[in-house]
Design a protein around this motif. Structure first.
Motif, short mmCIF file in Angstrom:
data_model
loop_
_atom_site.label_atom_id
_atom_site.label_comp_id
_atom_site.label_asym_id
_atom_site.label_seq_id
_atom_site.Cartn_x
_atom_site.Cartn_y
_atom_site.Cartn_z
N MET A 1 0.84 -1.19 0.00
CA MET A 1 0.00 0.00 0.00
C MET A 1 0.88 1.24 0.00
O MET A 1 1.84 1.33 0.74
N ASP A 2 0.53 2.19 -0.83
CA ASP A 2 1.23 3.47 -0.87
C ASP A 2 0.52 4.40 0.11
O ASP A 2 -0.58 4.89 -0.16
N TRP A 3 1.13 4.64 1.24
CA TRP A 3 0.51 5.40 2.33
C TRP A 3 0.32 6.87 1.99
O TRP A 3 -0.38 7.59 2.69
N PHE A 4 0.95 7.36 0.94
CA PHE A 4 0.85 8.77 0.57
C PHE A 4 -0.23 9.05 -0.46
O PHE A 4 -0.52 10.19 -0.77
N ARG A 5 -0.82 7.99 -1.02
CA ARG A 5 -1.83 8.15 -2.07
C ARG A 5 -3.23 7.95 -1.51
O ARG A 5 -3.45 7.08 -0.67
N TYR A 6 -4.15 8.76 -2.02
CA TYR A 6 -5.55 8.68 -1.61
C TYR A 6 -6.44 8.68 -2.84
O TYR A 6 -6.16 9.37 -3.81
N ARG A 7 -7.52 7.94 -2.73
CA ARG A 7 -8.56 7.94 -3.75
C ARG A 7 -9.88 8.20 -3.01
O ARG A 7 -10.23 7.46 -2.10
N PHE A 8 -10.55 9.27 -3.41
CA PHE A 8 -11.81 9.65 -2.77
C PHE A 8 -12.93 9.62 -3.80
O PHE A 8 -12.71 9.90 -4.97
N ARG A 9 -14.12 9.32 -3.31
CA ARG A 9 -15.30 9.30 -4.17
C ARG A 9 -16.50 9.70 -3.31
O ARG A 9 -16.72 9.12 -2.25
N SER A 10 -17.23 10.70 -3.76
CA SER A 10 -18.44 11.15 -3.06
C SER A 10 -19.54 11.33 -4.08
O SER A 10 -19.30 11.78 -5.19
N VAL A 11 -20.76 11.01 -3.67
CA VAL A 11 -21.93 11.21 -4.51
C VAL A 11 -22.89 12.12 -3.76
O VAL A 11 -23.25 11.84 -2.61
N TRP A 12 -23.26 13.20 -4.41
CA TRP A 12 -24.21 14.16 -3.84
C TRP A 12 -25.46 14.17 -4.70
O TRP A 12 -25.38 14.24 -5.92
N ARG A 13 -26.62 14.16 -4.08
CA ARG A 13 -27.88 14.35 -4.80
C ARG A 13 -28.34 15.76 -4.48
O ARG A 13 -28.47 16.14 -3.31
N LEU A 14 -28.56 16.53 -5.53
CA LEU A 14 -28.89 17.95 -5.38
C LEU A 14 -30.20 18.25 -6.10
O LEU A 14 -30.45 17.74 -7.20
N ALA A 15 -31.03 19.09 -5.49
CA ALA A 15 -32.35 19.42 -6.04
C ALA A 15 -32.25 20.60 -7.00
O ALA A 15 -32.87 21.64 -6.80
N ALA A 16 -31.45 20.42 -8.03
CA ALA A 16 -31.29 21.45 -9.07
C ALA A 16 -30.84 20.72 -10.34
O ALA A 16 -30.22 19.66 -10.26
N PRO A 17 -31.15 21.28 -11.50
CA PRO A 17 -30.74 20.63 -12.75
C PRO A 17 -29.22 20.68 -12.93
O PRO A 17 -28.54 21.57 -12.41
N PRO A 18 -28.67 19.73 -13.68
CA PRO A 18 -27.22 19.68 -13.89
C PRO A 18 -26.62 20.99 -14.40
O PRO A 18 -25.53 21.37 -13.97
N ALA A 19 -27.32 21.69 -15.29
CA ALA A 19 -26.76 22.95 -15.82
C ALA A 19 -26.57 23.98 -14.71
O ALA A 19 -25.58 24.71 -14.69
N ALA A 20 -27.51 24.03 -13.76
CA ALA A 20 -27.39 24.98 -12.64
C ALA A 20 -26.24 24.58 -11.72
O ALA A 20 -25.48 25.44 -11.24
N VAL A 21 -26.10 23.29 -11.47
CA VAL A 21 -25.00 22.81 -10.61
C VAL A 21 -23.66 23.09 -11.29
O VAL A 21 -22.72 23.58 -10.66
N TYR A 22 -23.59 22.79 -12.57
CA TYR A 22 -22.35 23.04 -13.32
C TYR A 22 -21.97 24.52 -13.25
O TYR A 22 -20.80 24.86 -13.04
N ALA A 23 -22.95 25.40 -13.42
CA ALA A 23 -22.67 26.84 -13.41
C ALA A 23 -22.05 27.29 -12.09
O ALA A 23 -21.19 28.18 -12.08
N VAL A 24 -22.45 26.69 -10.98
CA VAL A 24 -21.86 27.04 -9.69
C VAL A 24 -20.48 26.41 -9.55
O VAL A 24 -19.52 27.07 -9.14
#
Length: 152
Positions: free
Chosen positions: A1-24
């Motif tokens: 294991m490489d103790w200095f490397r990280y892999r993160f993954r998060s999933v958010w559900r947001l009550a707005a259309p993708p274009a609005a989220v992208y714009a922010v």
């Protein structure tokens, strides 16, 4: 294991259309206004800036962020990171739901290597704490983005 490397993954559900989220999300200079752990963003040019962030640990991390891909049609924002963290981060936005319940599934992925000397020295005993620190930062980011989207 490489103790200095990280892999993160998060999933958010947001009550707005993708274009609005992208714009922010594409306005990195505004992140400190809605994401408490992003303490400062300085724009260097159209594709590059620096960001300073800190969660509950009293350690500021500073990175240079360079846009690698910005595709509003595909809903993808991807950047390379250099500095205290070396690697990349990517948002992928997709619609979910139907009718009035339509929103955005925002997938955040990050693969980085820690280069900051203190964090490298603490790599083994600190790893669970560093991961928890990141998780708290991501939770606060989701809350902040959801609040920001209600305002725009």
């Amino acid at each position: 294991m490489d103790w200095f490397r990280y892999r993160f993954r998060s999933v958010w559900r947001l009550a707005a259309p993708p274009a609005a989220v992208y714009a922010v999300l594409e306005r990195g200079e505004d992140y400190p206004q809605w994401w408490p752990q992003v303490r400062e963003v300085v724009t260097l040019d159209e594709r590059t800036g620096t960001a300073r962030f800190r969660s509950f640990l009293p350690i500021d991390l500073v990175v240079t962020v360079e846009t690698r891909r910005g595709d509003p049609v595909a809903g993808v924002l991807e950047a390379s990171l250099r500095g205290d963290l070396e690697g990349w981060a990517r948002w992928t936005l997709t619609p979910y739901g139907t009718g009035a319940g339509t929103g955005t599934r925002a997938l955040y992925e990050q693969e980085v290597e820690v280069t900051r000397p203190l964090m490298r020295r603490l790599a083994v005993p600190g790893r669970p704490v560093f991961r928890a620190n990141h998780a708290l930062m991501m939770r606060a980011g989701r809350r902040g983005l959801a609040a920001r989207l209600r305002l725009v």
